[in-house]
Design an enzyme around this catalytic site. Structure first.
Site, PDB file in Angstrom:
ATOM      1  CE  LYS A 138      -2.745   0.185   3.706  1.00  0.00           C
ATOM      2  NZ  LYS A 138      -3.361   1.399   4.233  1.00  0.00           N
ATOM      3  CB  SER A 139       3.721   2.345   2.109  1.00  0.00           C
ATOM      4  OG  SER A 139       3.104   2.271   3.359  1.00  0.00           O
ATOM      5  CD  GLN A 144       0.292   8.456   7.076  1.00  0.00           C
ATOM      6  OE1 GLN A 144      -0.252   9.260   7.826  1.00  0.00           O
ATOM      7  NE2 GLN A 144      -0.281   7.335   6.692  1.00  0.00           N
ATOM      8  CE  LYS A 176      -0.515   4.688  13.052  1.00  0.00           C
ATOM      9  NZ  LYS A 176       0.194   5.326  11.946  1.00  0.00           N
ATOM     10  NE  ARG A 215       6.058   6.609   0.915  1.00  0.00           N
ATOM     11  CZ  ARG A 215       5.155   6.410   1.873  1.00  0.00           C
ATOM     12  NH1 ARG A 215       4.057   5.730   1.630  1.00  0.00           N
ATOM     13  NH2 ARG A 215       5.349   6.908   3.086  1.00  0.00           N
ATOM     14  NE  ARG A 225      -2.382  -1.247   9.219  1.00  0.00           N
ATOM     15  CZ  ARG A 225      -1.838  -1.587   8.050  1.00  0.00           C
ATOM     16  NH1 ARG A 225      -1.737  -2.844   7.708  1.00  0.00           N
ATOM     17  NH2 ARG A 225      -1.395  -0.647   7.220  1.00  0.00           N
ATOM     18  NE  ARG A 233      -5.288   0.387  13.455  1.00  0.00           N
ATOM     19  CZ  ARG A 233      -4.623   0.583  12.327  1.00  0.00           C
ATOM     20  NH1 ARG A 233      -3.309   0.688  12.351  1.00  0.00           N
ATOM     21  NH2 ARG A 233      -5.271   0.646  11.177  1.00  0.00           N
ATOM     22  CG  ASP A 282       0.910   0.340   9.873  1.00  0.00           C
ATOM     23  OD1 ASP A 282       0.365   1.217  10.571  1.00  0.00           O
ATOM     24  OD2 ASP A 282       1.362   0.566   8.726  1.00  0.00           O
TER      25      ASP A 282
HETATM   26  C1  S3P Z   1       2.386   4.964   6.289  1.00  0.00           C
HETATM   27  C2  S3P Z   1       2.997   5.386   7.434  1.00  0.00           C
HETATM   28  C3  S3P Z   1       2.546   5.016   8.772  1.00  0.00           C
HETATM   29  C4  S3P Z   1       1.629   3.806   8.740  1.00  0.00           C
HETATM   30  C5  S3P Z   1       0.596   3.907   7.668  1.00  0.00           C
HETATM   31  C6  S3P Z   1       1.235   4.048   6.301  1.00  0.00           C
HETATM   32  C7  S3P Z   1       2.910   5.441   4.998  1.00  0.00           C
HETATM   33  O1  S3P Z   1       1.856   6.102   9.347  1.00  0.00           O
HETATM   34  O2  S3P Z   1       0.999   3.645   9.995  1.00  0.00           O
HETATM   35  O3  S3P Z   1      -0.212   2.741   7.672  1.00  0.00           O
HETATM   36  O4  S3P Z   1       2.567   4.869   3.952  1.00  0.00           O
HETATM   37  O5  S3P Z   1       3.685   6.392   5.021  1.00  0.00           O
HETATM   38  P1  S3P Z   1       2.635   7.302  10.083  1.00  0.00           P
HETATM   39  O6  S3P Z   1       3.626   7.803   9.153  1.00  0.00           O
HETATM   40  O7  S3P Z   1       1.610   8.306  10.423  1.00  0.00           O
HETATM   41  O8  S3P Z   1       3.231   6.661  11.295  1.00  0.00           O
END
Ligand code: S3P
Length: 438
Positions: free
Chosen positions: A31-32, A177, A351, A36, A397, A355, A324
Site C-alpha cells: 500500500k505505502s 507520512q 490511527k 507513492r 487492521r 487501536r 501497523d
Molecule cells: C504509512 C505510514 C505510517 C503507517 C501507515 C502508512 C505510509 O503512518 O501507519 O499505515 O505509507 O507512510 P505514520 O507515518 O503516520 O506513522
C-alpha cells in the site's frame, strides 16, 4: 477492482476455528509503495506502468484524487497506467478531492498540493475527518503554503499552494507520512528541503524519489530533496505488502502444525522489524531475499507453527517500526507464554480507530486480560482465546487481526464490520480460506 462492500455490513461474518494453516501464497501490492509511485508518476514526464498495484480502497482513493487533478489513470486488474503531467501540469480540482479512509493519501498529497498554484480542498470519511493534520499543517505553513482545517486541525483541508521555500524540519513525531509530505512539497521549493528524523520510519518515499529521478540525498537520519526536480516516468513492479503478510504469518504461528510460504513480499529493512519481533517471541521465520528491484528488496517468508510463543516487550524506537502490526502482535501476545508489554505507542490512538481501545475491547471479549495505558498495553499471556462477538469498528487492521484470532479460538466468532478489510486488502478472507484447514 472489486467493490468496497463485499458483504452486507449489517451482518457479522462468522469465523470458525481452523486446525492449521498450510500452502504457498502471494499477496497484493504494498500500500505505502503504491501510493507513492502513483503520486510521483502524476508529476513525472511520460507514462508510467505499475504492476501488482495495491487492490485496497485506500490506493484507489489516491488514484481518484489524482484523476480529480486532471491526471489520466487507467486501472486493469492490478496494473495501473498513469500519464504524467510534468511538474507544472496538475489542474485545479473542480470538487473537493476525497481521500476516503486513507491517511497516506491526504497527508502525502497535501505536500504536492502545497506546491501547486491553485486552491484545492481535500476531505475524507468519518474516521479520517477525526485524524490529526496539525503535523503536516505546521511544516507546510512554514514553507509558505496557506492551509485551513476544520477546528484548525482536522480534514477537510483547504490548501492555497504556490511559491514554497525550502525548510529544514525536525520531525516531532516518528511519521513517514509527515516526512513524505515535506519531501513532496520540497520538490517544488527551489533549493534544499531537509527533513531530520530522530527515529527511523519507512523510507519508501526516499527510494521512490530516487527511482523517478529526483535530486534526493540521505545522510543517516537527514534527508535532503532539491527542488525544483524534474521527474521521469518509470515502469515498476510493486512488491507484496509485508503488513498484509503478517496476518497470515500470525495465523500460522497461532496454529501448531502450520506450514506457510509467502512469495514476492517487500522486505525493505525499514519495514521488517515485525519479523525480528516474531523471532524474539520464538517464531520459526525464514526469509530469502531474492531481488532488489528499484531499491525495494523482495523475497519470500516461510513460517512453521511449532507450539507456544514466548512473550516480550515492544518499546522505544522499536514501537514505531511495528506500529501497523501491533493489533496482530497483541493477539499473539495474549496466547504467548509470558504476555506482551507494549510501550511508547501513543500513535495507536490516532490511527483509523483508537487501536489501543479497539484491540483491548476485542481481546477482552475473547477472554484475555489487558491493562490499558494512555500509550501502551500490558497483555497477559497464557490465554486460551474463546470465540466471541468481535467488532472491527470500521478499521481494516482490527478486522484482519481478529479474523485471525477467531481462527485460533475455541468456538465460533462473529466479526462485525469484517468488510473494513477492503480498505487495504479486499481479497483477505478469500486468501485466508485457501490456507486455513479444518
Ligand atoms: C504509512 C505510514 C505510517 C503507517 C501507515 C502508512 C505510509 O503512518 O501507519 O499505515 O505509507 O507512510 P505514520 O507515518 O503516520 O506513522
Amino acid at each position: 477492482m472489486r467493490p468496497f462492500g463485499i458483504m452486507n455490513p449489517a451482518v457479522a461474518r462468522k469465523i470458525r476455528p481452523a486446525r492449521r494453516i498450510a500452502g504457498t501464497i502471494s499477496l497484493p501490492g504494498d500500500k505505502s509503495i503504491s501510493h507513492r509511485y502513483a503520486m510521483l508518476a502524476a508529476l513525472a514526464e511520460g507514462s508510467s506502468v505499475f504492476t501488482n498495484y495495491s487492490t485496497g480502497a485506500d490506493c484507489a482513493s489516491t488514484l481518484a484524487c489524482l484523476r480529480g487533478l486532471g491526471v489520466e489513470c487507467s486501472h486493469r486488474g492490478t496494473t495501473v497506467r498513469i500519464r504524467g503531467m510534468g511538474a507544472a501540469g496538475l489542474q485545479a480540482p473542480q470538487v473537493p478531492l476525497d481521500a476516503g479512509n486513507s491517511g497516506t493519501t491526504i497527508r502525502l498529497l497535501s505536500g504536492i498540493l502545497a506546491g501547486q498554484p491553485f486552491v484545492s480542498a481535500i476531505r475524507g470519511d468519518e474516521s479520517l475527518s477525526n485524524r490529526p493534520m496539525q503535523r503536516i499543517i505546521t511544516p507546510l505553513r512554514s514553507m509558505g503554503a496557506s492551509v485551513d482545517a476544520r477546528d484548525g486541525q482536522f480534514p477537510p483541508l483547504t490548501i492555497r499552494g504556490g511559491r514554497l521555500h525550502p525548510i529544514r524540519y525536525e520531525l516531532p513525531v516518528a511519521s513517514a507520512q509527515v516526512k513524505s509530505c515535506v519531501l513532496l512539497a520540497g520538490l517544488s521549493a527551489p533549493g534544499a528541503t531537509q527533513v531530520l528524523e530522530l527515529l527511523e520510519t519507512r523510507n519508501h518515499t526516499e527510494i521512490a524519489l530516487r527511482r523517478f529521478g529526483a535530486k534526493v540525498h540521505v545522510d543517516e537520519r537527514e534527508i535532503t530533496v532539491r527542488g525544483p526536480s524534474r521527474l521521469e516516468a518509470c515502469d515498476l513492479r510493486i512488491p507484496s505488502d509485508l503488513s498484509s503478510a503478517v496476518f497470515f504469518l500470525a495465523a500460522a504461528l497461532l496454529l501448531p502444525g502450520s506450514d506457510l510460504r509467502i512469495e514476492g513480499v517487500g522486505l525493505n529493512p525499514t519495514r521488517t522489524a515485525v519479523l525480528d519481533v516474531l523471532r524474539k517471541m520464538g517464531a520459526a521465520v525464514r526469509i530469502e531475499t531474492q531481488s532488489d528491484p528499484g531499491g525495494e528488496p523482495v523475497g519470500s517468508i516461510s513460517v512453521r507453527g511449532a507450539g507456544p510463543l514466548a512473550g516480550g516487550e515492544i518499546s522505544g524506537a522499536a514501537t514505531a517500526g511495528v506500529i501497523d502490526e501491533i493489533p496482530m502482535l497483541a493477539v499473539l501476545g495474549a496466547v504467548s507464554e509470558s504476555g506482551l508489554r507494549i510501550r511508547d505507542a501513543g500513535e495507536l490512538r490516532v490511527k483509523e480507530t483508537d487501536r489501543i481501545a479497539t484491540v483491548t475491547s476485542n481481546l477482552r471479549r475473547m477472554g484475555a486480560s489487558i491493562v490499558e495505558y494512555e500509550t501502551g498495553m500490558d497483555i497477559e499471556g497464557g490465554c486460551r482465546l474463546k470465540g466471541a462477538e468481535l467488532d472491527s469498528c470500521g478499521d481494516h487492521r482490527i478486522a484482519m487481526a481478529f479474523a485471525v484470532a477467531g481462527l485460533a479460538a475455541e468456538g465460533e466468532s462473529g466479526l462485525s464490520g469484517a468488510e473494513a478489510a477492503s480498505v487495504s486488502f479486499p481479497e483477505f478472507y478469500d486468501v485466508l480460506s485457501t490456507v486455513a484447514r479444518d
